[in-house]
Design a protein around this motif. Sequence first.
Motif, mmCIF file in Angstrom:
data_model
loop_
_atom_site.group_PDB
_atom_site.id
_atom_site.type_symbol
_atom_site.label_atom_id
_atom_site.label_comp_id
_atom_site.label_asym_id
_atom_site.label_seq_id
_atom_site.Cartn_x
_atom_site.Cartn_y
_atom_site.Cartn_z
ATOM 1 N N LEU A 73 0.890 -1.226 -0.044
ATOM 2 C CA LEU A 73 -0.048 -0.038 0.041
ATOM 3 C C LEU A 73 0.887 1.135 0.001
ATOM 4 O O LEU A 73 0.232 2.304 -0.623
ATOM 5 C CB LEU A 73 -0.795 0.027 1.277
ATOM 6 N N MET A 104 -7.297 -0.245 -8.618
ATOM 7 C CA MET A 104 -7.860 -1.449 -8.323
ATOM 8 C C MET A 104 -7.316 -2.382 -7.106
ATOM 9 O O MET A 104 -7.741 -2.604 -6.376
ATOM 10 C CB MET A 104 -7.905 -2.566 -9.521
ATOM 11 N N TYR A 105 -5.966 -2.222 -7.191
ATOM 12 C CA TYR A 105 -4.869 -2.962 -6.113
ATOM 13 C C TYR A 105 -5.202 -2.646 -4.688
ATOM 14 O O TYR A 105 -5.225 -3.231 -3.908
ATOM 15 C CB TYR A 105 -3.573 -2.798 -6.790
ATOM 16 N N PRO A 106 -5.371 -1.416 -4.491
ATOM 17 C CA PRO A 106 -5.164 -0.869 -3.096
ATOM 18 C C PRO A 106 -6.623 -1.512 -2.349
ATOM 19 O O PRO A 106 -6.397 -1.822 -1.186
ATOM 20 C CB PRO A 106 -5.690 0.548 -2.958
ATOM 21 N N GLU A 107 -7.711 -1.408 -3.191
ATOM 22 C CA GLU A 107 -8.882 -2.171 -2.520
ATOM 23 C C GLU A 107 -8.653 -3.525 -2.221
ATOM 24 O O GLU A 107 -9.017 -4.208 -1.143
ATOM 25 C CB GLU A 107 -10.089 -2.128 -3.370
ATOM 26 N N ARG A 108 -7.977 -4.300 -3.011
ATOM 27 C CA ARG A 108 -7.713 -5.642 -2.728
ATOM 28 C C ARG A 108 -6.851 -5.841 -1.783
ATOM 29 O O ARG A 108 -7.126 -6.881 -0.786
ATOM 30 C CB ARG A 108 -7.124 -6.225 -4.148
ATOM 31 N N GLU A 129 -6.524 -3.654 0.850
ATOM 32 C CA GLU A 129 -7.241 -3.311 2.180
ATOM 33 C C GLU A 129 -8.171 -4.495 2.645
ATOM 34 O O GLU A 129 -8.392 -4.769 3.608
ATOM 35 C CB GLU A 129 -8.339 -2.057 1.745
ATOM 36 N N TRP A 130 -8.954 -5.391 1.656
ATOM 37 C CA TRP A 130 -9.349 -6.520 2.002
ATOM 38 C C TRP A 130 -8.689 -7.548 2.531
ATOM 39 O O TRP A 130 -8.909 -8.169 3.650
ATOM 40 C CB TRP A 130 -10.371 -6.802 0.746
#
Length: 117
Positions: free
Chosen positions: A25, A104-108, A110-111
């Motif tokens: 991140l 798209m990658y930061p949401e993944r 964070e999940w």
Amino acid sequence: MGDLFIWILSFFILIALIVLLVYQLMCLADLEFDYINPYDSSSRINSVVLPEFVVQGILCLFYLLTGHWIMALISAPYLYYDVRLVKTIDVRGGAERIYWQAFMYPERIEWRIAISA
């Protein structure tokens, strides 16, 4: 005493996993604010993607070997997602696609942090 040692070891493995995710991140945030170029950002992220998958696999295997079935069942979908991700797409991002992944990658990630914690 042995059970305490097992939980402390699993705690440190979880901390290592979360550190790898937070590092990814931070690299994406540096890219977003133009502190580093896309080539450096993608090489930094690529250097920790596969170790993250390995640490998750080790953690799930550790839970299975020590008899903590509930924790193994909780971490099994995450491990399945990692295996499916490695098999279906190229998990290592290139410098030319890093801007597409930056949204798209930061949401993944964070999940993944939420599931790990």
